[in-house]
Write an enzyme that holds these catalytic residues in place. Structure first.
Site, PDB file in Angstrom:
ATOM      1  CD  GLU A 269      16.978  -4.537  -1.721  1.00  0.00           C
ATOM      2  OE1 GLU A 269      17.103  -3.294  -1.781  1.00  0.00           O
ATOM      3  OE2 GLU A 269      17.870  -5.294  -1.282  1.00  0.00           O
TER       4      GLU A 269
ATOM      5  CD  GLU B 132       3.246   9.493  -7.081  1.00  0.00           C
ATOM      6  OE1 GLU B 132       2.071   9.326  -6.745  1.00  0.00           O
ATOM      7  OE2 GLU B 132       4.045   8.551  -7.223  1.00  0.00           O
TER       8      GLU B 132
ATOM      9  CE  LYS C  82      12.328   5.985  -3.410  1.00  0.00           C
ATOM     10  NZ  LYS C  82      12.312   6.361  -4.825  1.00  0.00           N
TER      11      LYS C  82
ATOM     12  CB  VAL D 204      15.823   2.456  -1.019  1.00  0.00           C
ATOM     13  CG1 VAL D 204      16.799   3.433  -1.668  1.00  0.00           C
ATOM     14  CG2 VAL D 204      15.351   3.002   0.322  1.00  0.00           C
TER      15      VAL D 204
ATOM     16  CB  THR E  80      -0.869   0.057   1.275  1.00  0.00           C
ATOM     17  OG1 THR E  80      -0.007   0.341   2.395  1.00  0.00           O
ATOM     18  CG2 THR E  80      -1.576  -1.262   1.530  1.00  0.00           C
TER      19      THR E  80
ATOM     20  CB  ALA F 112      12.126  -0.532  -7.611  1.00  0.00           C
TER      21      ALA F 112
END
Lengths: 368, 368
Positions: free
Chosen positions: A155, A216, A231, A158, A109, A160
């Site tokens: 993992e 976004e 991150k 940060v 989420t 992906a």
């Protein structure tokens, strides 16, 4: 073949991709063959409800949920679904039906409110995997409670699927000392910077990032630097630093004059910032430098912001939407250990989640 | 604190550094605190003999062995040591004294002959960690026998401490498909290429690499490309390709006219190759390219050799003795996942071994 039950909070782009990977003939098959584990979905939950079946949801049932979510529908409207408006509520429904020890909960989420459920799941002996950064970027005490056990892995928070968290933890576990971490942690900001450096205007670059689906819906969510700050905070906290999100000094990549507008007003007035940005690019170019949105964790307070960096250096050469993370340590001192590549996207994020699920299953099941 | 017994074959530069890291106040202490594991040395073996103590060798005893090896002495001459001229022989000595299940054997030799002992150790339930490439680059059947279990790990065989093997295995385990691997796997050849590209002569570059301690005593051991071929073979075999070392097409970075000479003759006549090499650099520069010793695993037969590559590309920009490995996959297609950094040296190689030891201990001990 060992069966490892898992459940999923958040059946959006990343969650759906994860389910498709696991169900698929190609990837799913390869995982079962190589790892000897079958991940069995026992619950799918979104913000309104959940489907649960301790013996494993049928492929048809998973397919139905995926189709509903793709059509912007909700799980709660599917046959057999139950209502629940929080992760804790759906978790209670699952716990009433099965023992969670050795199972894996995935938080895909973007919610602020899953932390209590994650802690409950860990308490019950489950593993937990996050692509959701928010539980780890709340109050420090919450981060510490969540990361007290290795059964929580993240993992994908940060870079992906890039091996960033595992590399940092590997350095720390093996007794190395981190002296600095630097990098570009945002594909969207990288994309905008690259366009600026090629001579495009700021307004055109931002609009193109939106059109390309990198940014976004409100591009300021990226441009404000908050995602980079989250991150940077996660990496800093892993290094043992007692920081809160508000301690980070992150400069938005939005000129001050466009601050505090509505989204429509902001987009309309974007060109007002073009001259100022073009001027920064020109000044940088005069020094053989380019603009880059750089996170730097070496200062007492980690920073993030637009910087002028050497065009030929590792940060200045970054292509497209790639991320890069440079680790400087006691052992990697002259030149850093660096990891680079696409740091956003559904498939690579789902891939990061999968890698964590496999590690958890292996540590749980032990050796042959 | 859980005690995990380990033994070491090969107390050279890498093995000694590993022992010092584990004994040290700084790194050793951090490992015990973070990982909750104490690695206890139960045997140290070199090519002539071994010291063994199932309860753990004392720090004084380890120190004595380190001092002896630094003085070019042999372990067999230390008090309490036993003679053994093969890894199998020292392993038999250890097995007679303790159960190996859950213990870890480290092969930090450069020997061709350890494979039978490694298989015996795996058979006995131990974990095995290699920095030694040779057991994995012998006959394919031997590679397959050794890698049948996850209890054999070998991060340090490619790129020393860089997360290369773990990244490749993570991609494969999570069901990604590798489409190509490219990279520069040799710090020594990288150093020589960088010097050539700066305008230094071939002879000066090779001699400087020797002086700086990067090259092997006979620099042709690096220049012939065999070390690169071994690494390329390991990566290819991990991808499931049924290849032998002799299948790889590796071109030595030694002009044909200097082939087959004695070492002294070779070094004396090095300048004869200067003009030819300078010419290659000049031709490359005319195309905005530089020389690089590139391994390419995408062809039916993996190749290695001097190539002219874009000066601004990832391979052309490589600094000093850094390694780089580019993974192109189904999920990382437009731009690769890349790992870069120092890929040789005692501390980073020992660090790669340690990371593997920690993973083994965690999988063996399971979750809290």
């Amino acid at each position: 073949m060992r069966r490892v039950p898992f459940w999923l909070w958040g059946v959006g782009g990343v969650g759906s991709t994860l389910l498709r990977l696991l169900a698929g003939e190609s990837a799913g098959q390869r995982i079962r063959q190589r790892v000897g584990v079958e991940f069995v979905p026992v619950m799918l939950a979104d913000s309104q409800g959940y489907l649960v079946e301790p013996a494993g949801l049928t492929p048809a049932s998973v397919e139905q949920a995926l189709a509903a979510k793709e059509g912007k529908g909700s799980i709660v409207n599917l046959p057999g679904a139950r209502p629940a408006t929080s992760a804790s509520e759906s978790l209670a429904g699952l716990r009433a039906r099965m023992n969670l020890r050795g199972a894996i909960g995935v938080d895909a989420t973007a919610s602020d409110a899953t932390a209590p459920a994650l802690l409950d799941a860990l308490e019950a002996g489950a593993g937990v995997v996050l692509s959701n950064k928010r539980p780890l970027t709340g109050p420090l005490a919450q981060f510490q409670a969540l990361t007290r056990t290795r059964r929580l892995r993240h993992e994908a928070t940060v870079g992906a699927g890039l091996p960033v968290i595992s590399t940092l933890n590997g350095l720390l576990d093996s007794g190395d000392r981190i002296t600095a971490i630097q990098g570009c942690f945002s594909g969207t900001l990288g994309y905008v910077c690259a366009a600026l450096n090629r001579g495009e205007s700021y307004s055109a670059a931002v609009l193109r990032a939106m059109e390309a689906g990198y940014a976004e819906p409100d591009p300021r969510d990226d441009l404000c630097g908050l995602d980079v700050a989250r991150k940077a905070l996660i990496l800093s906290r892993l290094c043992g630093r007692a920081l809160e999100l508000s301690d980070l000094q992150v400069r938005p990549m939005i000129p001050a004059r466009l601050d505090g507008l509505s989204k429509e007003e902001f987009l309309r007035r974007l060109p007002e910032a073009d001259a100022e940005m073009a001027d920064m690019v020109r000044q940088a170019a005069g020094r053989k430098q380019v603009l880059s949105y750089v996170a730097d964790l070496s200062a007492p307070a980690p920073t993030g912001g637009l910087q002028s960096v050497d065009a030929a250096g590792p940060l200045g050469r970054l292509a497209g939407t790639d991320n890069i993370i440079l680790f400087y340590t006691e052992r990697y001192h002259d030149t850093p250990l660096s990891v680079q590549g696409p740091g956003a996207g559904r498939a690579v994020t789902a891939s990061g989640i999968l890698t964590d699920m496999i590690t958890l299953a292996r540590e749980e099941l032990g050796h042959d």
